[in-house]
Design a protein around this motif. Sequence first.
Motif, PDB file in Angstrom:
ATOM      1  N   ILE A   1       0.855  -1.176   0.000  1.00  0.00           N
ATOM      2  CA  ILE A   1       0.000   0.000   0.000  1.00  0.00           C
ATOM      3  C   ILE A   1       0.896   1.233   0.000  1.00  0.00           C
ATOM      4  N   GLU A   2       0.674   2.116  -0.957  1.00  0.00           N
ATOM      5  CA  GLU A   2       1.435   3.355  -1.058  1.00  0.00           C
ATOM      6  C   GLU A   2       0.763   4.495  -0.305  1.00  0.00           C
ATOM      7  N   ASN A   3      -0.564   4.473  -0.256  1.00  0.00           N
ATOM      8  CA  ASN A   3      -1.306   5.549   0.382  1.00  0.00           C
ATOM      9  C   ASN A   3      -2.677   5.039   0.793  1.00  0.00           C
ATOM     10  N   ILE A   4      -3.164   5.528   1.935  1.00  0.00           N
ATOM     11  CA  ILE A   4      -4.533   5.229   2.363  1.00  0.00           C
ATOM     12  C   ILE A   4      -5.104   6.469   3.032  1.00  0.00           C
ATOM     13  N   GLU A   5      -6.340   6.759   2.679  1.00  0.00           N
ATOM     14  CA  GLU A   5      -7.055   7.896   3.260  1.00  0.00           C
ATOM     15  C   GLU A   5      -8.458   7.405   3.608  1.00  0.00           C
ATOM     16  N   ILE A   6      -8.915   7.750   4.792  1.00  0.00           N
ATOM     17  CA  ILE A   6     -10.250   7.336   5.225  1.00  0.00           C
ATOM     18  C   ILE A   6     -11.030   8.583   5.591  1.00  0.00           C
ATOM     19  N   THR A   7     -12.201   8.732   4.968  1.00  0.00           N
ATOM     20  CA  THR A   7     -13.083   9.848   5.301  1.00  0.00           C
ATOM     21  C   THR A   7     -14.400   9.306   5.811  1.00  0.00           C
ATOM     22  N   VAL A   8     -15.063  10.108   6.639  1.00  0.00           N
ATOM     23  CA  VAL A   8     -16.349   9.714   7.211  1.00  0.00           C
ATOM     24  C   VAL A   8     -17.356  10.824   6.958  1.00  0.00           C
ATOM     25  N   ASP A   9     -18.494  10.455   6.402  1.00  0.00           N
ATOM     26  CA  ASP A   9     -19.631  11.363   6.256  1.00  0.00           C
ATOM     27  C   ASP A   9     -20.754  10.799   7.108  1.00  0.00           C
ATOM     28  N   GLY A  10     -21.295  11.629   8.007  1.00  0.00           N
ATOM     29  CA  GLY A  10     -22.328  11.131   8.910  1.00  0.00           C
ATOM     30  C   GLY A  10     -23.597  11.951   8.870  1.00  0.00           C
ATOM     31  N   GLU A  11     -24.680  11.314   9.288  1.00  0.00           N
ATOM     32  CA  GLU A  11     -25.980  11.970   9.432  1.00  0.00           C
ATOM     33  C   GLU A  11     -26.397  11.848  10.885  1.00  0.00           C
ATOM     34  N   ARG A  12     -26.963  12.940  11.432  1.00  0.00           N
ATOM     35  CA  ARG A  12     -27.383  12.945  12.831  1.00  0.00           C
ATOM     36  C   ARG A  12     -28.866  13.273  12.945  1.00  0.00           C
ATOM     37  N   ARG A  13     -29.435  12.834  14.043  1.00  0.00           N
ATOM     38  CA  ARG A  13     -30.808  13.190  14.361  1.00  0.00           C
ATOM     39  C   ARG A  13     -30.871  14.691  14.641  1.00  0.00           C
ATOM     40  N   GLU A  14     -32.006  15.299  14.372  1.00  0.00           N
ATOM     41  CA  GLU A  14     -32.159  16.721  14.681  1.00  0.00           C
ATOM     42  C   GLU A  14     -32.554  16.927  16.133  1.00  0.00           C
ATOM     43  N   GLU A  15     -33.296  15.990  16.704  1.00  0.00           N
ATOM     44  CA  GLU A  15     -33.733  16.133  18.088  1.00  0.00           C
ATOM     45  C   GLU A  15     -32.680  15.562  19.035  1.00  0.00           C
ATOM     46  N   LEU A  16     -32.738  16.019  20.268  1.00  0.00           N
ATOM     47  CA  LEU A  16     -31.795  15.544  21.287  1.00  0.00           C
ATOM     48  C   LEU A  16     -32.120  14.130  21.710  1.00  0.00           C
ATOM     49  N   PRO A  17     -31.180  13.294  21.979  1.00  0.00           N
ATOM     50  CA  PRO A  17     -29.759  13.513  21.718  1.00  0.00           C
ATOM     51  C   PRO A  17     -29.479  13.409  20.219  1.00  0.00           C
ATOM     52  N   THR A  18     -28.581  14.221  19.743  1.00  0.00           N
ATOM     53  CA  THR A  18     -28.293  14.288  18.304  1.00  0.00           C
ATOM     54  C   THR A  18     -27.308  13.180  17.903  1.00  0.00           C
ATOM     55  N   ALA A  19     -27.738  11.966  18.116  1.00  0.00           N
ATOM     56  CA  ALA A  19     -26.907  10.796  17.818  1.00  0.00           C
ATOM     57  C   ALA A  19     -26.804  10.595  16.308  1.00  0.00           C
ATOM     58  N   PHE A  20     -25.761   9.900  15.905  1.00  0.00           N
ATOM     59  CA  PHE A  20     -25.610   9.557  14.496  1.00  0.00           C
ATOM     60  C   PHE A  20     -26.636   8.495  14.117  1.00  0.00           C
ATOM     61  N   THR A  21     -27.241   8.664  12.942  1.00  0.00           N
ATOM     62  CA  THR A  21     -28.191   7.682  12.428  1.00  0.00           C
ATOM     63  C   THR A  21     -27.588   6.882  11.273  1.00  0.00           C
ATOM     64  N   ALA A  22     -26.591   7.452  10.622  1.00  0.00           N
ATOM     65  CA  ALA A  22     -25.934   6.772   9.500  1.00  0.00           C
ATOM     66  C   ALA A  22     -24.546   7.362   9.297  1.00  0.00           C
ATOM     67  N   ALA A  23     -23.655   6.542   8.776  1.00  0.00           N
ATOM     68  CA  ALA A  23     -22.301   6.993   8.453  1.00  0.00           C
ATOM     69  C   ALA A  23     -21.784   6.205   7.261  1.00  0.00           C
ATOM     70  N   THR A  24     -21.037   6.886   6.405  1.00  0.00           N
ATOM     71  CA  THR A  24     -20.374   6.237   5.279  1.00  0.00           C
ATOM     72  C   THR A  24     -18.879   6.454   5.430  1.00  0.00           C
ATOM     73  N   LEU A  25     -18.146   5.359   5.512  1.00  0.00           N
ATOM     74  CA  LEU A  25     -16.686   5.412   5.579  1.00  0.00           C
ATOM     75  C   LEU A  25     -16.157   5.113   4.190  1.00  0.00           C
ATOM     76  N   THR A  26     -15.364   6.030   3.648  1.00  0.00           N
ATOM     77  CA  THR A  26     -14.773   5.853   2.330  1.00  0.00           C
ATOM     78  C   THR A  26     -13.276   5.615   2.498  1.00  0.00           C
ATOM     79  N   PHE A  27     -12.825   4.499   1.982  1.00  0.00           N
ATOM     80  CA  PHE A  27     -11.416   4.122   2.020  1.00  0.00           C
ATOM     81  C   PHE A  27     -10.832   4.371   0.633  1.00  0.00           C
ATOM     82  N   VAL A  28      -9.858   5.286   0.546  1.00  0.00           N
ATOM     83  CA  VAL A  28      -9.179   5.567  -0.711  1.00  0.00           C
ATOM     84  C   VAL A  28      -7.784   4.964  -0.570  1.00  0.00           C
TER      85      VAL A  28
END
Length: 76
Positions: A1-28
């Motif tokens: 492996i020459e390079n690896i980058e990991i990004t996370v995009d998440g979605e949160r609830r609007e009401e309290l507690p504003t917990a994450f409802t979904a996340a996408t992890l992208t491995f480049v």
Amino acid sequence: IENIEITVDGERREELPTAFTAATLTFVVDGNITPKKVWRAIHLGEEKYCAVSASLKAEINYKLILNGEEVTAEQV
């Protein structure tokens, strides 16, 4: 492996507690490695080693970009 980058995009609830409802992890990943090996590492992290994914009550999705091209888990 020459390079690896990991990004996370998440979605949160609007009401309290504003917990994450979904996340996408992208491995480049760049390098001389098969998609099968990268997907195996991603799945092992999810199922065996990652305490965060085990404790989140969110839907977690994974995406792999290998040497500039998207590779789905179904393709390997």
